[in-house]
Design a protein around this motif. Sequence first.
Motif, mmCIF file in Angstrom:
data_model
loop_
_atom_site.group_PDB
_atom_site.id
_atom_site.type_symbol
_atom_site.label_atom_id
_atom_site.label_comp_id
_atom_site.label_asym_id
_atom_site.label_seq_id
_atom_site.Cartn_x
_atom_site.Cartn_y
_atom_site.Cartn_z
ATOM 1 N N UNK A 88 0.817 -1.224 0.000
ATOM 2 C CA UNK A 88 0.000 0.000 0.000
ATOM 3 C C UNK A 88 0.845 1.265 0.000
ATOM 4 N N UNK A 89 2.070 1.178 0.548
ATOM 5 C CA UNK A 89 2.945 2.343 0.539
ATOM 6 C C UNK A 89 3.027 3.043 1.879
ATOM 7 N N UNK A 90 2.803 4.372 1.922
ATOM 8 C CA UNK A 90 2.928 5.136 3.170
ATOM 9 C C UNK A 90 2.079 4.558 4.296
ATOM 10 N N UNK A 91 2.497 4.851 5.533
ATOM 11 C CA UNK A 91 1.862 4.259 6.713
ATOM 12 C C UNK A 91 0.361 4.520 6.767
ATOM 13 N N UNK A 92 -0.059 5.726 6.407
ATOM 14 C CA UNK A 92 -1.484 6.052 6.501
ATOM 15 C C UNK A 92 -2.288 5.216 5.507
ATOM 16 N N UNK A 93 -1.736 4.950 4.325
ATOM 17 C CA UNK A 93 -2.432 4.132 3.342
ATOM 18 C C UNK A 93 -2.421 2.662 3.751
ATOM 19 N N UNK A 94 -1.305 2.228 4.347
ATOM 20 C CA UNK A 94 -1.254 0.860 4.863
ATOM 21 C C UNK A 94 -2.315 0.666 5.935
ATOM 22 N N UNK A 95 -2.473 1.670 6.796
ATOM 23 C CA UNK A 95 -3.492 1.618 7.840
ATOM 24 C C UNK A 95 -4.887 1.430 7.224
ATOM 25 N N UNK A 96 -5.169 2.178 6.156
ATOM 26 C CA UNK A 96 -6.475 2.075 5.509
ATOM 27 C C UNK A 96 -6.671 0.707 4.862
ATOM 28 N N UNK A 97 -5.613 0.152 4.295
ATOM 29 C CA UNK A 97 -5.717 -1.171 3.675
ATOM 30 C C UNK A 97 -5.959 -2.240 4.734
ATOM 31 N N UNK A 98 -5.328 -2.107 5.885
ATOM 32 C CA UNK A 98 -5.600 -3.055 6.976
ATOM 33 C C UNK A 98 -7.063 -2.979 7.399
ATOM 34 N N UNK A 99 -7.629 -1.767 7.380
ATOM 35 C CA UNK A 99 -9.055 -1.626 7.682
ATOM 36 C C UNK A 99 -9.908 -2.327 6.624
ATOM 37 N N UNK A 100 -9.503 -2.213 5.362
ATOM 38 C CA UNK A 100 -10.217 -2.896 4.281
ATOM 39 C C UNK A 100 -10.193 -4.403 4.522
ATOM 40 N N UNK A 101 -9.046 -4.922 4.933
ATOM 41 C CA UNK A 101 -8.924 -6.355 5.216
ATOM 42 C C UNK A 101 -9.867 -6.758 6.339
ATOM 43 N N UNK A 102 -9.900 -5.952 7.398
ATOM 44 C CA UNK A 102 -10.742 -6.283 8.552
ATOM 45 C C UNK A 102 -12.217 -6.250 8.163
ATOM 46 N N UNK A 103 -12.649 -5.229 7.424
ATOM 47 C CA UNK A 103 -14.058 -5.124 7.030
ATOM 48 C C UNK A 103 -14.456 -6.279 6.120
ATOM 49 N N UNK A 104 -13.598 -6.615 5.157
ATOM 50 C CA UNK A 104 -13.893 -7.725 4.255
ATOM 51 C C UNK A 104 -14.004 -9.044 4.992
ATOM 52 N N UNK A 105 -13.074 -9.289 5.906
ATOM 53 C CA UNK A 105 -13.118 -10.531 6.675
ATOM 54 C C UNK A 105 -14.274 -10.536 7.652
ATOM 55 N N UNK A 106 -14.645 -9.372 8.168
ATOM 56 C CA UNK A 106 -15.769 -9.322 9.097
ATOM 57 C C UNK A 106 -17.053 -9.765 8.397
#
Length: 478
Positions: free
Chosen positions: A280-298
């Motif tokens: 994802x790149x920069x930390x803030x974008x990585x943070x958002x991608x981790x949220x995408x992972x959590x929402x999808x898995x939820x």
Amino acid sequence: MAQDKHFDAAGPIERRTIEVIPDAERHGTPRSQFTLWFGANMQITAIVDGALAVVFGADALWAIIGLLVGNILGGIVMALHSAQGPRLGLPQMISSRAQFGVFGAVVPLLLVVVMYLGFAATGTVLAGQAVNKILHIDDTTVGILIFGALTAVVAVTGYRLIHVIGRIATVVGIVGFTYLGVRLCTEYDVSAFVGVKPFDMVTFVLAISLGAGWQLTFGPYVADYSRYLPRSTSDRTTFLATFAGSVLGSQWSMTFGALVAAVAGKAFLGNQVGFIGGLAGPAVLAFLIYLVIVVGKLTVNCLNAYGGFMSMLTSVSAFTGQSRATPVARAAYIVGFTAVSMVIAIGASADFLGNFKNFVLTLLMVFTPWSAINLIDYYLISRERIDIPALYDPQGRYGRWNSTALVCYALGIAAQIPFLAQQLYTGPLTEKLGGADISWIVGIVFTAAIYYPWARRTSNPPDRMIYPAATMPDPASV
């Protein structure tokens, strides 16, 4: 849209369980099935499933084609199950009592619960890693516990909130995965890793099996989410909405997974979630991608927890005669299921990818005969005519045990053994086929071939749909 009186009166928590959904409480449109299943498939485990074909030797191009073939074939079967929901208003595994008998349906149900636990546990492992990344915590147990708690809350709330999460997952999944696809193509020369290996039938068939297996495992509970649609909803519309959502979402994720595995190799294999966050790149974008992972898995983990609860209640109700559970009992079932899945996740093996591949292929072995029996009976023998009150009565039309379905189910599983290609066992005919696992195809064709002529002679379907008196529809809608 029809007003959902039951939910309005009872608050946001769903109270219906395994009973028929009355017409007055039906609501929504088939579009909700598209967003639910698209969102449920735009997630990290589907990425891993797609990566497996490349991990085990396929070229990325042939892996993607094979996955597409498998998703389409499995998606057709899965969507045919979904189309039963509006007409019956029943959970999928309750309706299977029409084939297996009130007690006999418990046999495949026990395997369904194992499936839910397995997928819930593997999903919790990956989502827990994403939670840890978000919170900057190294203890894997913490992430697993937090994600498990989120799953329990949403699943206990029920149908409506699950659909809301599905819609959110659809939007964030499209945005997040599109961004990751662009990043992958800008960070790597993807074209240099596609079409570099010759076609190999064994790995191509593996890719088809991984795609088909992914779709077929939704079969035992897909109608649980279409049963709230108005009874007038056409089978065709429900089928197309479910099929499109599930196949498009899964193929998108699996294609990305195959490409990631091809270009990243070991960097992805040892740290799937971390690699995607780094991509994802920069930390803030990585943070958002981790949220995408959590929402999808939820989204999909709630489907597993909800389906696990419905399957356990269906099994118990066969012997108790109860057709619904209290809100407290419902919550206890779901929390207990989620707790067991978290324990399994915490103790998960280090060989995640290898075990996950074998898990998916083993599920194919036990669910393809069930799907064949259910669909052939519903569409070709009963012709969409079910005596619904008899599904809850061991003394009724369908009886306790249906030997025709149970014997065909057992033979359908046994027929696949010579064609298996598993880590623990490789069938003798598989070796003659060069190692290609076609067991699930054998399971569908063989089971259909023996069940259809036998069931035509032994089945006793009603001459029309029979609904409980309290839920009788308007005659114009039947």
